[in-house]
Design an enzyme around this catalytic site. Sequence first.
Site, PDB file in Angstrom:
ATOM      1  N   LYS A  51       9.863  11.707   2.257  1.00 51.85           N
ATOM      2  CA  LYS A  51       8.302  10.657   2.759  1.00 51.85           C
ATOM      3  C   LYS A  51       9.049   9.545   3.469  1.00 51.85           C
ATOM      4  CE  LYS A  51       4.498   8.246   1.423  1.00 51.85           C
ATOM      5  NZ  LYS A  51       3.117   8.010   0.558  1.00 51.85           N
ATOM      6  N   ASP A 104       7.240   2.894   1.009  1.00 53.37           N
ATOM      7  CA  ASP A 104       6.772   3.255   1.054  1.00 53.37           C
ATOM      8  C   ASP A 104       7.990   4.444   2.063  1.00 53.37           C
ATOM      9  OD1 ASP A 104       4.935   4.976  -0.131  1.00 53.37           O
ATOM     10  OD2 ASP A 104       3.725   5.144   1.530  1.00 53.37           O
ATOM     11  N   ASP A 148       2.947   1.459   4.494  1.00 51.00           N
ATOM     12  CA  ASP A 148       1.909   1.638   4.193  1.00 51.00           C
ATOM     13  C   ASP A 148       0.654   0.901   3.627  1.00 51.00           C
ATOM     14  OD1 ASP A 148      -0.239   3.617   3.312  1.00 51.00           O
ATOM     15  OD2 ASP A 148       0.552   4.440   1.330  1.00 51.00           O
ATOM     16  N   LYS A 176      -5.695  -0.414   2.219  1.00 51.35           N
ATOM     17  CA  LYS A 176      -5.669  -1.001   0.368  1.00 51.35           C
ATOM     18  C   LYS A 176      -5.694  -2.365   0.443  1.00 51.35           C
ATOM     19  CE  LYS A 176      -1.502   1.659  -0.052  1.00 51.35           C
ATOM     20  NZ  LYS A 176      -1.481   2.527  -0.821  1.00 51.35           N
ATOM     21  N   ASP A 200      -5.801   7.044   2.952  1.00 53.53           N
ATOM     22  CA  ASP A 200      -4.655   6.755   2.509  1.00 53.53           C
ATOM     23  C   ASP A 200      -3.677   7.444   1.636  1.00 53.53           C
ATOM     24  OD1 ASP A 200      -2.721   4.645   1.495  1.00 53.53           O
ATOM     25  OD2 ASP A 200      -4.571   3.235  -0.369  1.00 53.53           O
ATOM     26  N   ARG A 215       0.963  13.105   1.841  1.00 50.87           N
ATOM     27  CA  ARG A 215       1.222  14.666   2.031  1.00 50.87           C
ATOM     28  C   ARG A 215       0.656  15.035   2.400  1.00 50.87           C
ATOM     29  NH1 ARG A 215      -3.326  14.164  -2.580  1.00 50.87           N
ATOM     30  NH2 ARG A 215      -2.905  11.695  -2.906  1.00 50.87           N
ATOM     31  N   GLU A 257      -1.475   9.941   2.789  1.00 50.48           N
ATOM     32  CA  GLU A 257      -0.727  10.006   3.916  1.00 50.48           C
ATOM     33  C   GLU A 257       0.731  10.616   4.141  1.00 50.48           C
ATOM     34  OE1 GLU A 257      -0.367   7.306   2.906  1.00 50.48           O
ATOM     35  OE2 GLU A 257       1.359   6.872   2.469  1.00 50.48           O
TER      36      GLU A 257
HETATM   37  N1  BES Z   1       1.888   5.338  -0.956  1.00 50.90           N
HETATM   38  C1  BES Z   1       1.393   5.124  -1.922  1.00 50.90           C
HETATM   39  C2  BES Z   1       1.714   5.806  -3.148  1.00 50.90           C
HETATM   40  C3  BES Z   1       1.870   4.780  -3.870  1.00 50.90           C
HETATM   41  C4  BES Z   1       0.864   3.226  -4.908  1.00 50.90           C
HETATM   42  C5  BES Z   1       3.477   4.818  -3.826  1.00 50.90           C
HETATM   43  C6  BES Z   1       1.710   2.592  -5.646  1.00 50.90           C
HETATM   44  C7  BES Z   1       4.093   3.123  -4.947  1.00 50.90           C
HETATM   45  C8  BES Z   1       3.450   2.598  -5.443  1.00 50.90           C
HETATM   46  C9  BES Z   1      -0.034   5.824  -1.442  1.00 50.90           C
HETATM   47  O1  BES Z   1      -0.123   7.102  -0.485  1.00 50.90           O
HETATM   48  C10 BES Z   1      -0.845   6.278  -1.797  1.00 50.90           C
HETATM   49  O2  BES Z   1      -1.728   5.697  -0.672  1.00 50.90           O
HETATM   50  N2  BES Z   1      -1.659   7.405  -1.921  1.00 50.90           N
HETATM   51  C11 BES Z   1      -3.116   6.950  -3.200  1.00 50.90           C
HETATM   52  C12 BES Z   1      -3.679   8.256  -3.033  1.00 50.90           C
HETATM   53  C13 BES Z   1      -5.121   8.160  -2.890  1.00 50.90           C
HETATM   54  C14 BES Z   1      -5.866   7.780  -1.778  1.00 50.90           C
HETATM   55  C15 BES Z   1      -5.917   9.194  -3.561  1.00 50.90           C
HETATM   56  C16 BES Z   1      -2.669   6.332  -4.270  1.00 50.90           C
HETATM   57  O3  BES Z   1      -2.494   6.569  -5.128  1.00 50.90           O
HETATM   58  O4  BES Z   1      -3.455   5.553  -4.193  1.00 50.90           O
HETATM   59 ZN    ZN Z   2       2.147   6.268   1.246  1.00 51.05          ZN
HETATM   60 MN    MN Z   3      -0.970   6.007   1.316  1.00 46.30          MN
END
Ligand code: BES
Ligand code: ZN
Ligand code: MN
Length: 510
Positions: free
Chosen positions: A271, A294, A276, A283, A353, A357, A355
């Site tokens: 990834k 990220d 992000d 966020k 968010d 996947r 993104e």
């Molecule tokens: N890059 C983030 C995940 C992340 C969070 C990495 C904290 C490192 C530290 C990812 O893209 C994300 O935002 N995931 C969301 C998914 C949700 C919207 C289903 C999350 O985990 O909040």
């Molecule tokens: Zn992310």
């Molecule tokens: Mn994200």
Amino acid sequence: MNIMRVHAKQGRVDTDRTEALVILLCEDDSLATSDGAVLDRALGGALRELQRSREFEGKLHEVMLLHTHGKLPAKRLILAGLGKRPQLGLDQIRQAMGYAVKRVRQAKASSFTVVLPNAVPPGASVSDLSQTLTEGSILGSYQFTTYRSEAPVGKGVAAMTILVSQKNHLSPISEGIRRGIATAEATVFVRDLCNHPSNVMTPTKIASEAKAIAKDTGVNLKILEQKEMERLGMGALLGVAKGSHEPPKFIILQYHGAKKKDDSPVVLVGKTITFDTGGISLKPAENMEQMKADMTGGAEVLATVRAAARLKLPLNLIGILPVAENMPGGRAMRPGDVVTTLSGKTVEVQNTDAEGRLILSDGLAYATRFKPAALIDIATLTGACVVALGQFAIGMFGTDTTLKAAITGAGLRAGERVWEMPLWEEYFEQLRSDVADMRNIGGRGGGMITAALFLSKFVGDYPWVHLDIASTDWSERERAYIPKGPTGIGTRLLIQFLINRSLKPESTEA
Ligand code: BES
Ligand code: ZN
Ligand code: MN
């Protein structure tokens, strides 16, 4: 960063001329035997005195520096604790070395000698020991100073010598050093890429890093630009990139090391979101700056391909990076938008968010074109991973028992441990959409699991493992050989996995 020079030398502790001589000792290690006794005699019983008064106990993370005042050719002696001998593993040695090298730096010494410890963890070979010492030392002295006018803790340590008593150990030790430099250098590369801010480390910059690697190692490189992505139908990656002014990239690196050019390859997919923001599903501000990392998964794939090529590992390896910036621009995806992925499956984007996947779905679908012998993706995928596993375990999912066991073993050996999570089909009901084949979020429970299950729909029947490194990619505090901030964790696991796969293991895991 300039990488420390490391080499092995045969010699004796009482004749080695060095700025600092590092000795690693377990708790209750007797000084009556071996090198300890020699040094103790030269120093007029000072070591025994320190032990008797319990000023130095050999606890893990304990470090002590003594000046030798000309009683030894070594200017300083540094004692570093390994902890209790029954608990000794390779990671304790790596940690002790991390603390020792920081002490060397504090003493403003630019080079030092470390004595190959006589405490050997069960199953470890001398080359494992030297690999581990090399890793601990290089990783423990890491600093990111690119944007500072002055380095905060002085100049780096330039060189380390591993002192061995037996001549026949020199060759396996040099082999271990070679591997240690490769894994540590790769990790440092990842930390650097992640430390660079996102106004510098853009998708275009990632592409130029890939170009530099191709030029340096001779691996094959292909970079798909937006037009080609459109032609191929990478709707998920394109969708994520739409809100940003930075054009997305799709990077494919191919290394051929196997005797047979058409041997099924290992394919790694990382990834690579250079920042992000969450997109329209923005966020919160707090800690958002950490989202510059990220792209850790992609950086780790780049580093691993480079290391495999430098080590000339006898296997075929492909690295794939879907690269984009996730921004809430005027042309950004909206919640509810439907994208058609490269695989043909459609996805309702309920949350922009989620993104990672999305871009990985196109990356994984592309990967299946190579009919991988093993398909591994690595990603800072979910906050739920951080909640579930904290800072010390990588989340692992997979479809193939043998591959999962190999990854688990490599993680143990590298000191970058994984923990398996369930990939049960029952969870898929959380991913059902009212308008498309699936949606990109799974609702309240099991966020790490539904993300992995989403990815599983794009890997075909190939042996596959998914690693969620959101838990480990960023450290809240400095540790023995892990800095505060980007850690690069996962890199050594991947390289160790490839080493184990391509060479006859000369020893078992630690
Ligand atoms: N890059 C983030 C995940 C992340 C969070 C990495 C904290 C490192 C530290 C990812 O893209 C994300 O935002 N995931 C969301 C998914 C949700 C919207 C289903 C999350 O985990 O909040
Ligand atoms: Zn992310
Ligand atoms: Mn994200």
